[in-house]
Design a protein around this motif. Structure first.
Motif, PDB file in Angstrom:
ATOM      1  N   MET A   1       0.839  -1.196   0.000  1.00 56.51           N
ATOM      2  CA  MET A   1       0.000   0.000   0.000  1.00 56.51           C
ATOM      3  C   MET A   1       0.873   1.245   0.000  1.00 56.51           C
ATOM      4  O   MET A   1       1.784   1.370   0.810  1.00 56.51           O
ATOM      5  N   SER A   2       0.593   2.144  -0.937  1.00 58.95           N
ATOM      6  CA  SER A   2       1.404   3.358  -1.071  1.00 58.95           C
ATOM      7  C   SER A   2       0.514   4.543  -1.419  1.00 58.95           C
ATOM      8  O   SER A   2      -0.578   4.381  -1.976  1.00 58.95           O
ATOM      9  N   GLY A   3       1.008   5.724  -1.096  1.00 60.68           N
ATOM     10  CA  GLY A   3       0.343   6.936  -1.516  1.00 60.68           C
ATOM     11  C   GLY A   3       0.756   7.322  -2.929  1.00 60.68           C
ATOM     12  O   GLY A   3       1.647   6.716  -3.529  1.00 60.68           O
ATOM     13  N   VAL A   4       0.103   8.335  -3.456  1.00 58.29           N
ATOM     14  CA  VAL A   4       0.385   8.830  -4.811  1.00 58.29           C
ATOM     15  C   VAL A   4       0.593  10.337  -4.739  1.00 58.29           C
ATOM     16  O   VAL A   4      -0.171  11.045  -4.076  1.00 58.29           O
ATOM     17  N   THR A   5       1.640  10.793  -5.412  1.00 58.02           N
ATOM     18  CA  THR A   5       1.937  12.232  -5.442  1.00 58.02           C
ATOM     19  C   THR A   5       2.115  12.682  -6.884  1.00 58.02           C
ATOM     20  O   THR A   5       2.838  12.047  -7.655  1.00 58.02           O
ATOM     21  N   LEU A   6       1.437  13.760  -7.238  1.00 59.15           N
ATOM     22  CA  LEU A   6       1.602  14.386  -8.551  1.00 59.15           C
ATOM     23  C   LEU A   6       2.212  15.767  -8.346  1.00 59.15           C
ATOM     24  O   LEU A   6       1.739  16.540  -7.489  1.00 59.15           O
ATOM     25  N   LYS A   7       3.259  16.046  -9.104  1.00 62.79           N
ATOM     26  CA  LYS A   7       3.940  17.330  -8.992  1.00 62.79           C
ATOM     27  C   LYS A   7       3.989  18.000 -10.364  1.00 62.79           C
ATOM     28  O   LYS A   7       4.650  17.513 -11.278  1.00 62.79           O
ATOM     29  N   LYS A   8       3.227  19.075 -10.496  1.00 62.63           N
ATOM     30  CA  LYS A   8       3.194  19.863 -11.738  1.00 62.63           C
ATOM     31  C   LYS A   8       2.932  18.973 -12.959  1.00 62.63           C
ATOM     32  O   LYS A   8       3.529  19.146 -14.017  1.00 62.63           O
ATOM     33  N   GLU A  61       4.667  10.097  -8.538  1.00 61.85           N
ATOM     34  CA  GLU A  61       5.311   9.183  -7.600  1.00 61.85           C
ATOM     35  C   GLU A  61       4.267   8.259  -6.982  1.00 61.85           C
ATOM     36  O   GLU A  61       3.166   8.696  -6.635  1.00 61.85           O
ATOM     37  N   ILE A  62       4.630   6.985  -6.852  1.00 62.13           N
ATOM     38  CA  ILE A  62       3.820   6.017  -6.116  1.00 62.13           C
ATOM     39  C   ILE A  62       4.696   5.493  -4.990  1.00 62.13           C
ATOM     40  O   ILE A  62       5.742   4.877  -5.235  1.00 62.13           O
ATOM     41  N   GLY A  63       4.294   5.792  -3.764  1.00 61.44           N
ATOM     42  CA  GLY A  63       5.181   5.532  -2.634  1.00 61.44           C
ATOM     43  C   GLY A  63       6.393   6.426  -2.754  1.00 61.44           C
ATOM     44  O   GLY A  63       6.289   7.624  -2.989  1.00 61.44           O
ATOM     45  N   ALA A  64       7.562   5.853  -2.636  1.00 65.94           N
ATOM     46  CA  ALA A  64       8.795   6.641  -2.740  1.00 65.94           C
ATOM     47  C   ALA A  64       9.402   6.579  -4.141  1.00 65.94           C
ATOM     48  O   ALA A  64      10.476   7.108  -4.375  1.00 65.94           O
ATOM     49  N   ARG A  65       8.682   5.946  -5.088  1.00 71.18           N
ATOM     50  CA  ARG A  65       9.238   5.744  -6.434  1.00 71.18           C
ATOM     51  C   ARG A  65       8.731   6.781  -7.419  1.00 71.18           C
ATOM     52  O   ARG A  65       7.525   7.068  -7.462  1.00 71.18           O
ATOM     53  N   ASP A  66       9.623   7.295  -8.226  1.00 68.10           N
ATOM     54  CA  ASP A  66       9.243   8.124  -9.360  1.00 68.10           C
ATOM     55  C   ASP A  66       8.858   7.179 -10.499  1.00 68.10           C
ATOM     56  O   ASP A  66       9.701   6.466 -11.042  1.00 68.10           O
ATOM     57  N   VAL A  67       7.577   7.169 -10.845  1.00 68.20           N
ATOM     58  CA  VAL A  67       7.095   6.234 -11.875  1.00 68.20           C
ATOM     59  C   VAL A  67       6.673   6.975 -13.147  1.00 68.20           C
ATOM     60  O   VAL A  67       5.993   6.399 -13.991  1.00 68.20           O
ATOM     61  N   THR A  68       7.099   8.216 -13.272  1.00 62.26           N
ATOM     62  CA  THR A  68       6.643   9.047 -14.388  1.00 62.26           C
ATOM     63  C   THR A  68       6.819   8.356 -15.732  1.00 62.26           C
ATOM     64  O   THR A  68       5.947   8.448 -16.610  1.00 62.26           O
ATOM     65  N   HIS A  69       7.938   7.671 -15.906  1.00 62.07           N
ATOM     66  CA  HIS A  69       8.216   7.031 -17.191  1.00 62.07           C
ATOM     67  C   HIS A  69       8.367   5.509 -17.065  1.00 62.07           C
ATOM     68  O   HIS A  69       8.982   4.864 -17.913  1.00 62.07           O
ATOM     69  N   VAL A  70       7.781   4.959 -16.000  1.00 69.12           N
ATOM     70  CA  VAL A  70       7.814   3.517 -15.771  1.00 69.12           C
ATOM     71  C   VAL A  70       6.647   2.874 -16.526  1.00 69.12           C
ATOM     72  O   VAL A  70       5.552   3.435 -16.620  1.00 69.12           O
ATOM     73  N   GLU A  71       6.859   1.672 -17.043  1.00 66.86           N
ATOM     74  CA  GLU A  71       5.815   0.952 -17.763  1.00 66.86           C
ATOM     75  C   GLU A  71       4.638   0.650 -16.828  1.00 66.86           C
ATOM     76  O   GLU A  71       4.831   0.425 -15.627  1.00 66.86           O
ATOM     77  N   PRO A  72       3.411   0.630 -17.374  1.00 66.49           N
ATOM     78  CA  PRO A  72       2.228   0.390 -16.537  1.00 66.49           C
ATOM     79  C   PRO A  72       2.326  -0.868 -15.682  1.00 66.49           C
ATOM     80  O   PRO A  72       1.946  -0.859 -14.507  1.00 66.49           O
ATOM     81  N   ALA A  73       2.850  -1.957 -16.256  1.00 75.00           N
ATOM     82  CA  ALA A  73       2.909  -3.232 -15.531  1.00 75.00           C
ATOM     83  C   ALA A  73       3.847  -3.183 -14.337  1.00 75.00           C
ATOM     84  O   ALA A  73       3.751  -4.018 -13.431  1.00 75.00           O
ATOM     85  N   ASP A  74       4.749  -2.194 -14.319  1.00 76.63           N
ATOM     86  CA  ASP A  74       5.748  -2.111 -13.253  1.00 76.63           C
ATOM     87  C   ASP A  74       5.442  -1.021 -12.230  1.00 76.63           C
ATOM     88  O   ASP A  74       6.280  -0.716 -11.376  1.00 76.63           O
ATOM     89  N   ARG A  75       4.270  -0.437 -12.303  1.00 80.87           N
ATOM     90  CA  ARG A  75       3.934   0.667 -11.393  1.00 80.87           C
ATOM     91  C   ARG A  75       3.290   0.207 -10.092  1.00 80.87           C
ATOM     92  O   ARG A  75       3.114   1.011  -9.169  1.00 80.87           O
TER      93      ARG A  75
END
Length: 354
Positions: A1-8, A61-75
């Motif tokens: 379980m993780s939070g989600v953060t959007l920045k600009k 970001e999902i949790g502490a990870r920057d997923v901006t350019h991560v593939e959907p299956a790996d988010r």
């Protein structure tokens, strides 16, 4: 379980920008609802979180990870769509476990996870059935179960109830609320139905034209909207808005035969045009032969009815009536309301006067 953060966060299609620098934090375990009219960008924003839409600029970001350019299956997300997208030739059990099977998960583990999800969603009696033998609500539960077995960090729902009839929508709303309470996962839910938003959300994000208008709890947005758009969108029936002008420390309202209304806040200078906001349940009527306000239509809904009033300026007023006879036809009507229930909005900027 993780939070989600959007920045600009920004989304462009060619030269057209549709999401305009969204800043948003969704806490771990929070049920966050994106709500707004069609075309406001809520589904696009959800798909950006999922990775199904490329983020043109900014950070996700999902949790502490920057997923901006991560593939959907790996988010670490699982998405439930408006359409069920079930395989018609597979059983419920096979549909729910198919993603795990394709990822090489051992059969025993798949069986265990499917059994757990089916228990949560009360699908145990339907595991051997195929989708054609299920109701719309049951199919949607299978789609949710398919998401649960993946064990995602974040659940994403894109208008999952819009294909269901009214009774099933209510039932599934309860199911999703119960699911959130049981598994405690972070959930982001997109809908244009503000009733769904009010009943499900810990946090509501009201969107318009790719921008956030206001973020807050359902009660906070209802009781304390920042602007006319939020005040009119949150609440059913919608808030009444009547044009007025500031004169001598009060607001003159032409729709109420020029009545001067006391203001609950300090007013701008005389001549400033405002909107007077009044919720239907805060209004009552009495007969007044000197008034030009008349009853137009009445809707009976059992324990409550709604009187639609017509005014000399053509502005509509809705009055909620519980347990009484309501307004009389062909009779002049005067509106009664408390000053503390009045909300005022600058007519030029549509921002709330406080």
């Amino acid at each position: 379980m993780s939070g989600v953060t959007l920045k600009k966060a920004i989304k462009r299609y060619g030269d057209t920008q549709v999401i305009h620098g969204i800043d948003l934090t969704i806490e771990e375990g929070e049920f966050c609802v994106f709500v707004g009219p069609s075309g406001c960008g809520k589904s696009t924003l959800l798909r950006m979180v999922a990775g199904l839409e490329e983020t043109s600029d900014g950070v996700i970001e999902i949790g502490a990870r920057d997923v901006t350019h991560v593939e959907p299956a790996d988010r670490g997300v699982a998405m439930v769509f408006q359409t069920y997208a079930l395989y018609p030739h597979m059983t419920v059990e096979e549909n729910m476990g198919f993603g795990l099977k394709m990822n090489g998960v051992p059969k025993a583990e798949i069986t265990e996870k499917v059994a757990r999800a089916s228990e949560i969603l009360q699908l145990g009696d339907y595991l051997k059935r195929k989708p054609k033998a299920l109701s719309g609500g049951q199919r949607q539960r299978v789609a949710i179960g398919r998401a649960i077995v993946r064990g995602p960090e974040v659940f994403l729902f894109d208008e999952p109830l819009s294909n269901l009839d009214a009774e099933l929508r209510v039932d599934m709303r309860v199911e999703i609320a119960r699911l959130h309470n049981e598994i405690g996962a972070t959930m982001i839910y997109v809908t244009h139905d503000q009733v769904e938003a009010m009943t499900l959300a810990d946090k509501i994000v009201v969107l318009r034209a790719g921008r956030i208008e206001q973020v807050g709890s359902p009660v906070a947005l209802y009781d304390d909207p920042d602007n006319k758009f939020v005040a009119g969108f949150i609440g059913s029936p919608a808030m009444n808005f009547l044009r007025g002008v500031v004169e001598g420390g009060k607001v003159t309202v032409p729709a109420l035969d020029g009545r001067a209304v006391d203001a609950p806040v300090s007013l701008p200078s005389d001549g400033t045009e405002v909107f007077v906001g009044l919720r239907p349940q805060h209004l009552s009527v009495r007969e007044d032969s000197n008034s030009s306000v008349r009853l137009d239509i009445r809707e009976h809904l059992g324990g409550v009815s709604y009187d639609y009033l017509k005014t000399p300026t053509g502005e509509r007023i809705i009055v909620e009536n519980r347990g009484g006879t309501g307004a009389a036809e062909a009779t002049g009507l005067s509106l009664e309301f408390a000053t503390t229930d009045v909300m005022l909005f600058n007519a030029a900027t549509e921002q709330r006067l406080r």
